[in-house]
Design a protein around this motif. Sequence first.
Motif, PDB file in Angstrom:
ATOM      1  N   UNK A  33       0.848  -1.198   0.000  1.00 44.71           N
ATOM      2  CA  UNK A  33       0.000   0.000   0.000  1.00 44.71           C
ATOM      3  C   UNK A  33       0.879   1.242   0.000  1.00 44.71           C
ATOM      4  N   UNK A  34       0.383   2.303  -0.616  1.00 42.15           N
ATOM      5  CA  UNK A  34       1.060   3.600  -0.534  1.00 42.15           C
ATOM      6  C   UNK A  34       0.002   4.680  -0.688  1.00 42.15           C
ATOM      7  N   UNK A  35       0.450   5.918  -0.862  1.00 39.02           N
ATOM      8  CA  UNK A  35      -0.498   7.018  -0.971  1.00 39.02           C
ATOM      9  C   UNK A  35       0.036   8.071  -1.928  1.00 39.02           C
ATOM     10  N   UNK A  36      -0.890   8.748  -2.621  1.00 36.09           N
ATOM     11  CA  UNK A  36      -0.482   9.850  -3.483  1.00 36.09           C
ATOM     12  C   UNK A  36      -0.237  11.118  -2.669  1.00 36.09           C
ATOM     13  N   UNK A  37      -0.481  11.051  -1.379  1.00 37.39           N
ATOM     14  CA  UNK A  37      -0.182  12.176  -0.474  1.00 37.39           C
ATOM     15  C   UNK A  37       1.078  11.793   0.307  1.00 37.39           C
ATOM     16  N   UNK A  38       0.963  11.676   1.624  1.00 34.72           N
ATOM     17  CA  UNK A  38       2.098  11.265   2.439  1.00 34.72           C
ATOM     18  C   UNK A  38       2.185   9.742   2.480  1.00 34.72           C
ATOM     19  N   UNK A  39       3.385   9.194   2.272  1.00 32.87           N
ATOM     20  CA  UNK A  39       3.547   7.737   2.262  1.00 32.87           C
ATOM     21  C   UNK A  39       4.325   7.216   3.459  1.00 32.87           C
ATOM     22  N   UNK A  40       4.467   8.043   4.480  1.00 30.44           N
ATOM     23  CA  UNK A  40       5.191   7.628   5.683  1.00 30.44           C
ATOM     24  C   UNK A  40       4.498   6.448   6.358  1.00 30.44           C
ATOM     25  N   UNK A  41       5.290   5.446   6.693  1.00 29.82           N
ATOM     26  CA  UNK A  41       4.751   4.303   7.423  1.00 29.82           C
ATOM     27  C   UNK A  41       4.245   3.170   6.562  1.00 29.82           C
ATOM     28  N   UNK A  42       4.086   3.391   5.263  1.00 27.06           N
ATOM     29  CA  UNK A  42       3.524   2.349   4.402  1.00 27.06           C
ATOM     30  C   UNK A  42       4.474   1.185   4.176  1.00 27.06           C
ATOM     31  N   UNK A  43       5.781   1.404   4.360  1.00 22.58           N
ATOM     32  CA  UNK A  43       6.716   0.316   4.103  1.00 22.58           C
ATOM     33  C   UNK A  43       6.573  -0.809   5.120  1.00 22.58           C
ATOM     34  N   UNK A  44       6.059  -0.493   6.307  1.00 19.81           N
ATOM     35  CA  UNK A  44       5.850  -1.523   7.330  1.00 19.81           C
ATOM     36  C   UNK A  44       4.893  -2.594   6.818  1.00 19.81           C
ATOM     37  N   UNK A  45       3.899  -2.156   6.033  1.00 16.13           N
ATOM     38  CA  UNK A  45       2.922  -3.086   5.461  1.00 16.13           C
ATOM     39  C   UNK A  45       3.607  -4.009   4.452  1.00 16.13           C
ATOM     40  N   UNK A  46       4.394  -3.424   3.539  1.00 18.12           N
ATOM     41  CA  UNK A  46       5.086  -4.215   2.518  1.00 18.12           C
ATOM     42  C   UNK A  46       6.124  -5.134   3.149  1.00 18.12           C
ATOM     43  N   UNK A  47       6.792  -4.642   4.187  1.00 20.46           N
ATOM     44  CA  UNK A  47       7.813  -5.444   4.862  1.00 20.46           C
ATOM     45  C   UNK A  47       7.215  -6.733   5.423  1.00 20.46           C
ATOM     46  N   UNK A  48       6.002  -6.627   5.954  1.00 21.98           N
ATOM     47  CA  UNK A  48       5.350  -7.809   6.529  1.00 21.98           C
ATOM     48  C   UNK A  48       4.713  -8.687   5.452  1.00 21.98           C
ATOM     49  N   UNK A  49       3.823  -8.101   4.646  1.00 16.71           N
ATOM     50  CA  UNK A  49       3.055  -8.894   3.686  1.00 16.71           C
ATOM     51  C   UNK A  49       3.865  -9.280   2.452  1.00 16.71           C
TER      52      UNK A  49
END
Length: 264
Positions: free
Chosen positions: A179-195
Amino acid sequence: MKVKFFLIVNVLFITSFINAQSAGITFNFGMGEQKADAIIFKKDKQKINGIVKFPSFEDKKVKIKVGEENEKFASSDVDSIQIFDSNKKLSYTFIWTKTKVYKKKGTEFKVIDERWICKIMTGKASLFLGGEEYGIKEVKVEDEKTKEKVKVNKMQVVSKEVNHYLKRSNEDFPVLVSMSSNALSAGYNAFFKEYGVYYFSDNPEIAKKIEEKEYKYDDIEKVVNLYNAKREKKAESKSALKATKIKITPPEKSESKTKTTKKK
């Protein structure tokens, strides 16, 4: 005086824009091309050619212009929508499908109701985009040979959150991996790191690099390309090995068969 007036107008515009967004009104700035030549493939095997408006994530109907007539079809009646570029070459495929989300330690899933997602890469693991609105926009990408940034037109999610799904041919539904965002993408890497680690567990090298943050959520296309390339090489090696195995009948068996035939 003019400068002050200009600044005041800008402040008022930004303030009203923020208020409008919070009130649920969406301004479509820089949304890119949102219509294209396409073929709608219905579940009853019917094909409809025309100009299709890219469906939004949860659109219950698909809009298409056939000649001068505008038509609508229920999303539940559509199998897929193939989008073509100006050279009549297949570019992207939208599918109305259920999706999966990991629930616990990569072993259990929650199934999400049907939505429109767009296939942007095809391979052993195909990559899909999911989000509220889609548009084909000009973006900068790195050329694989020269490593220079070049401009290309690509399908993008052009509003709010961006979901990335992956699906192997033996899987029933695409799985949410990033997951990411077209606005702020802070914190989204935690999701990719796990899944991401869960999904690529059959490739320890890739899984380890995701876990150690060498590959991040915005490297998803690079990771999928690498994963598919390695899978293809593995399949080719198996095919080559199989081709070298020639079945040879032992001489004594051949002779015994010949003698038996003569007796008859």
